[in-house]
Design a protein around this motif. Structure first.
Motif, mmCIF file in Angstrom:
data_model
loop_
_atom_site.group_PDB
_atom_site.id
_atom_site.type_symbol
_atom_site.label_atom_id
_atom_site.label_comp_id
_atom_site.label_asym_id
_atom_site.label_seq_id
_atom_site.Cartn_x
_atom_site.Cartn_y
_atom_site.Cartn_z
ATOM 1 N N ASP A 175 34.623 80.202 27.231
ATOM 2 C CA ASP A 175 34.898 81.579 27.640
ATOM 3 C C ASP A 175 34.609 82.541 26.489
ATOM 4 O OD1 ASP A 175 35.627 83.641 29.278
ATOM 5 O OD2 ASP A 175 37.791 83.361 29.027
ATOM 6 N N GLU A 176 34.805 82.075 25.255
ATOM 7 C CA GLU A 176 34.536 82.903 24.082
ATOM 8 C C GLU A 176 33.069 82.838 23.671
ATOM 9 O OE1 GLU A 176 37.190 81.391 21.168
ATOM 10 O OE2 GLU A 176 38.993 82.285 22.059
ATOM 11 N N ARG A 177 32.436 81.675 23.843
ATOM 12 C CA ARG A 177 31.048 81.506 23.436
ATOM 13 C C ARG A 177 30.160 81.426 24.680
ATOM 14 N NH1 ARG A 177 29.686 79.717 18.249
ATOM 15 N NH2 ARG A 177 27.575 79.996 19.092
ATOM 16 N N VAL A 180 26.794 79.616 24.294
ATOM 17 C CA VAL A 180 26.852 78.152 24.430
ATOM 18 C C VAL A 180 26.966 77.774 25.900
ATOM 19 C CG1 VAL A 180 28.142 76.070 23.819
ATOM 20 C CG2 VAL A 180 27.897 77.919 22.146
ATOM 21 N N LEU A 181 27.729 78.543 26.663
ATOM 22 C CA LEU A 181 27.871 78.289 28.101
ATOM 23 C C LEU A 181 26.518 78.386 28.803
ATOM 24 C CD1 LEU A 181 29.576 77.833 30.642
ATOM 25 C CD2 LEU A 181 30.033 80.300 30.688
ATOM 26 N N ASP A 182 25.723 79.377 28.435
ATOM 27 C CA ASP A 182 24.398 79.529 29.049
ATOM 28 C C ASP A 182 23.540 78.288 28.801
ATOM 29 O OD1 ASP A 182 25.009 82.023 30.004
ATOM 30 O OD2 ASP A 182 24.138 83.099 28.288
ATOM 31 N N LEU A 219 31.013 81.472 36.131
ATOM 32 C CA LEU A 219 30.582 80.083 36.317
ATOM 33 C C LEU A 219 29.784 79.923 37.609
ATOM 34 C CD1 LEU A 219 33.686 77.954 35.217
ATOM 35 C CD2 LEU A 219 31.603 78.441 33.923
ATOM 36 N N ILE A 220 30.296 80.474 38.703
ATOM 37 C CA ILE A 220 29.622 80.319 39.988
ATOM 38 C C ILE A 220 28.280 81.050 39.982
ATOM 39 C CG2 ILE A 220 29.798 80.776 42.459
ATOM 40 C CD1 ILE A 220 32.768 80.386 42.274
ATOM 41 N N THR A 221 28.232 82.191 39.331
ATOM 42 C CA THR A 221 26.963 82.931 39.243
ATOM 43 C C THR A 221 25.917 82.119 38.491
ATOM 44 O OG1 THR A 221 28.110 85.073 39.299
ATOM 45 C CG2 THR A 221 25.866 85.040 38.413
ATOM 46 N N LYS A 222 26.311 81.559 37.360
ATOM 47 C CA LYS A 222 25.371 80.759 36.567
ATOM 48 C C LYS A 222 24.966 79.491 37.317
ATOM 49 C CE LYS A 222 27.075 82.434 32.114
ATOM 50 N NZ LYS A 222 25.836 83.189 31.796
#
Length: 304
Positions: A175-177, A180-182, A219-222
């Motif tokens: 949630d902060e990074r 990295v999630l991408d 999350l759902i969008t990605k």
């Protein structure tokens, strides 16, 4: 040398007995199990002949390492107290490191002199424990030891191939990074997967938050964009778009809660689910939406 040769000769003589050594070998034909069965069989038979238990260091090194390769880190440390050379073998500790932490930046660099995979395992274990109490400190620890480099792709690969990280702390970190999630999302391959199954796989790696909010929407969008990118022909055939997949994902989550929650007495019927979903996703066929319902009904929650 003569004693090792005699062990090898005994090993050759009992190869015909391999199917009877282990029920797992006989029933499942597990190739990896056979060397262990042979080793144990040899240890028992030779040990009985010598009126004692055979020392692993008296066996050929390959056989001793094969036996110890079935141990976890704790048992391997204990084995190292008895058989120091075998218990500290770099091949064994390298296997433990890479089977637990599948990707680390240090794996792809030239290792310095005096490098020890046993020491690396202890550092990885320490860093994982630190991460599970404070994600930023844990990642900082890995970087300070040269295990990871501060690059979104490297961090994403480390997270993707590691199963020792606490999912709650991981959710806070991602949630902060968001960079990295991408990168973590792009590591998923949803090609030729049915939508609910792909969503389950996604939430196994990136756990959904307990409450609806901005992070869940992100999350759902990605996921929706990644799913469409992995299935261009399916998207064209069914007339899907990232927005349509987004709506379907929310419908699947709500249906999962409705069908699995003991607090919901009047469960949503298949006809109701199709009608409600078609109101939001007009281009999706009734048959496709019906298959979505059947998947949740038979397999269960997409984010459990």
């Amino acid at each position: 040398m003569q004693q090792s040769a005699s062990y090898i000769a005994k090993l050759s003589n009992i190869q015909q007995q391999t199917p009877n050594l282990c029920r797992r070998c006989r029933m499942e034909s597990k190739k990896k199990c056979v060397p262990l069965c042979l080793s144990l069989f040899l240890l028992v038979t030779v040990g009985k002949e010598q009126h004692g238990f055979i020392d692993l260091e008296m066996l050929p090194p390959e056989l001793g390492i094969t036996i110890l390769s079935y141990l976890n880190a704790t048992d391997l440390c204990l084995a190292g107290c008895v058989w120091q050379d075998l218990g500290n073998d770099e091949y064994l500790w390298q296997g433990l490191c890479k089977s637990t932490w599948g990707h680390c930046s240090i794996y792809n660099r030239r290792l310095p002199g005096g490098f020890s995979y046993r020491r690396l395992y202890l550092q990885l274990d320490e860093g994982s424990l630190t991460f599970n109490s404070n994600p930023q400190e844990g990642i900082g620890y890995f970087m300070s030891k040269g295990i990871l480099v501060d690059h979104p792709t490297e961090l994403a690969k480390f997270i993707f191939y590691t199963r020792r990280l606490n999912w709650k702390m991981l959710r806070i970190y991602l949630d902060e990074r968001r960079d990295v999630l991408d990168e973590l999302v792009t590591l998923h391959n949803f090609s030729n997967q049915f939508l609910p199954n792909a969503l389950r796989e996604f939430f196994r790696h990136i756990h959904a938050p307990e409450e609806r909010g901005e992070y869940l929407e992100t999350l759902i969008t990605k996921f929706s964009h990644r799913f469409c990118a992995c299935n261009p022909s399916l998207v064209q055939e069914l007339g899907l778009s990232p927005d349509a997949v987004y709506v379907l994902c929310y419908s699947l989550i709500l249906l999962s809660i409705d069908l699995t929650s003991p607090h919901v007495k009047n469960k949503m019927s298949k006809r109701e689910f199709i009608r409600n979903t078609r109101r939001a996703a007009h281009n999706v066929s009734d048959d496709f939406v019906g298959h979505l319902y059947d998947n949740i009904y038979l397999i269960g929650h997409v984010a459990a």
